[in-house]
Design an enzyme around this catalytic site. Structure first.
Site, PDB file in Angstrom:
ATOM      1  N   HIS A  78      -1.343   0.799   2.997  1.00  0.00           N
ATOM      2  CA  HIS A  78      -1.967   1.774   1.846  1.00  0.00           C
ATOM      3  C   HIS A  78      -3.067   2.605   2.863  1.00  0.00           C
ATOM      4  O   HIS A  78      -3.740   2.231   3.877  1.00  0.00           O
ATOM      5  CB  HIS A  78      -2.717   0.762   1.093  1.00  0.00           C
ATOM      6  CG  HIS A  78      -2.041  -0.320   0.338  1.00  0.00           C
ATOM      7  ND1 HIS A  78      -0.888   0.292  -0.632  1.00  0.00           N
ATOM      8  CD2 HIS A  78      -1.993  -1.361   0.095  1.00  0.00           C
ATOM      9  CE1 HIS A  78      -0.161  -0.883  -1.254  1.00  0.00           C
ATOM     10  NE2 HIS A  78      -0.947  -1.783  -0.430  1.00  0.00           N
ATOM     11  N   ARG A  84       5.857   3.237   1.418  1.00  0.00           N
ATOM     12  CA  ARG A  84       6.784   2.172   1.621  1.00  0.00           C
ATOM     13  C   ARG A  84       7.394   2.487   2.937  1.00  0.00           C
ATOM     14  O   ARG A  84       7.810   3.708   3.279  1.00  0.00           O
ATOM     15  CB  ARG A  84       7.941   2.140   0.660  1.00  0.00           C
ATOM     16  CG  ARG A  84       8.862   1.046   0.540  1.00  0.00           C
ATOM     17  CD  ARG A  84      10.016   1.191  -0.466  1.00  0.00           C
ATOM     18  NE  ARG A  84       9.312   0.952  -1.662  1.00  0.00           N
ATOM     19  CZ  ARG A  84       9.423   1.901  -2.562  1.00  0.00           C
ATOM     20  NH1 ARG A  84       9.950   3.234  -2.268  1.00  0.00           N
ATOM     21  NH2 ARG A  84       8.830   2.057  -3.913  1.00  0.00           N
TER      22      ARG A  84
END
Length: 323
Positions: free
Chosen positions: A100, A195
């Site tokens: 993140h 991802r």
């Protein structure tokens, strides 16, 4: 009048979801991967389930009650956007490996907050594990070489976990939840995930999931960190700090007798996640509220003294925002 608020869970069906959260569904659905207990994420605003404020959403309540609900300092900083996302996650398969961005990058790229989070292992199957960072010092070039030659797992760190373990995941740390983990997650209000690897899995149509390699590469922390698990010693009938960071503080409270909590010097809401047992919360100013295992309750900032009455041994995460 404000009182301790409970919310309807926002359930997320996932291909990797299990059965532990099916009791939260009226249809007892399976494959529920996440239960968003308290959320201010766009299009996923929590709605009150108890008392006279039932059917009002969290944002509406902050607009009306402002600092009385979230704390004056929190309201000044975040306005009507609640700053935390509270979840349960049930992994019946390995989740994708992800990272993140921090606040600065998220603001620049997405006009959003970054995502720092923590996990508390509410339950775990034998040999369950997490991926947390790298197993050695690395750099962008080595990472990309490993990724593109399908050797990424060779340089990632795997942590075996058990019930009661806790982990802090700052923005930039590569991580993933492994099969068999049931997790309470506390994080910034953000749904931005990059991802980076999904084990080359394909869906029913034979397609692999989208990866965000270019976005992720510049936010990853490539340093080797030898320790990720939080060191703490449980203490009966007393709050024990697990994580304190600029975004949230989370304590563990295990109690079998009445507990008086004083928040006179805290300018923040308080959230209780009931991991085990059940208890009643009383503010002395409104009707007591029962909190069962698996439920989450938000205590408005205006209540500075509350009492918790356990029906049995209870294990609770206590969460708030400090300066």
């Amino acid at each position: 009048m404000l009182y301790p608020l409970k919310f309807h869970p926002i359930l997320k069906k996932k291909i990797w979801g299990g059965e532990r959260l099916s009791y939260k569904s009226e249809q007892h659905e399976e494959s529920i991967g996440e239960s968003w207990e308290i959320s201010a994420v766009e299009d996923n605003i929590s709605v009150v389930s108890n008392g006279i404020l039932a059917d009002n959403d969290l944002q509406e309540l902050i607009e009306v009650y402002m600092g009385d609900l979230v704390g004056d300092r929190v309201y000044e900083k975040f306005g009507v956007e609640f700053p935390l996302l509270i979840k349960y996650i049930d992994a019946n398969d390995d989740l994708s490996i992800q990272v993140h961005p921090d606040d600065e990058t998220a603001k620049e790229r997405h006009n959003a907050y970054g995502k720092t989070e923590m996990w508390y292992i509410a339950d775990a199957e034998k040999d369950a594990s997490l991926i947390m960072g790298f197993n050695k010092e690395t750099d962008k070039a080595e990472y990309l070489q490993a990724l593109h030659s399908n050797r990424l797992m060779d340089i990632l760190n795997t942590e075996k976990v058990k019930k009661g373990d806790s982990f802090f995941i700052p923005a930039g740390l590569v991580h993933a939840i492994g099969k068999g983990c049931y997790i309470a997650e506390i994080q910034q209000t953000s749904d931005i995930t990059y991802r980076i690897y999904d084990y080359n899995r394909k869906d029913a149509e034979g397609h692999t999931r989208e990866l965000h390699t270019d976005l992720a590469t510049d936010v990853i922390d490539y340093h080797y960190h030898p320790k990720h698990k939080v060191d703490y010693t449980p203490h009966d009938n007393k709050s024990v700090q697990l994580v304190k960071c600029p975004y949230f503080t989370t304590n563990l409270l295990v109690f079998d007798r009445d507990i008086e909590k004083e928040y006179v010097h805290l300018d923040s809401f308080v959230i209780y996640m009931c991991i085990q047992g059940k208890f009643t919360i009383s503010t002395g100013e409104c009707e007591p509220v029962m909190v069962n295992k698996g439920e989450t309750v938000l205590v408005p900032a205006c209540f500075k003294n509350v009492t918790l009455y356990p029906d049995e041994v209870s294990r609770v995460l206590e969460i708030y925002v400090e300066e």
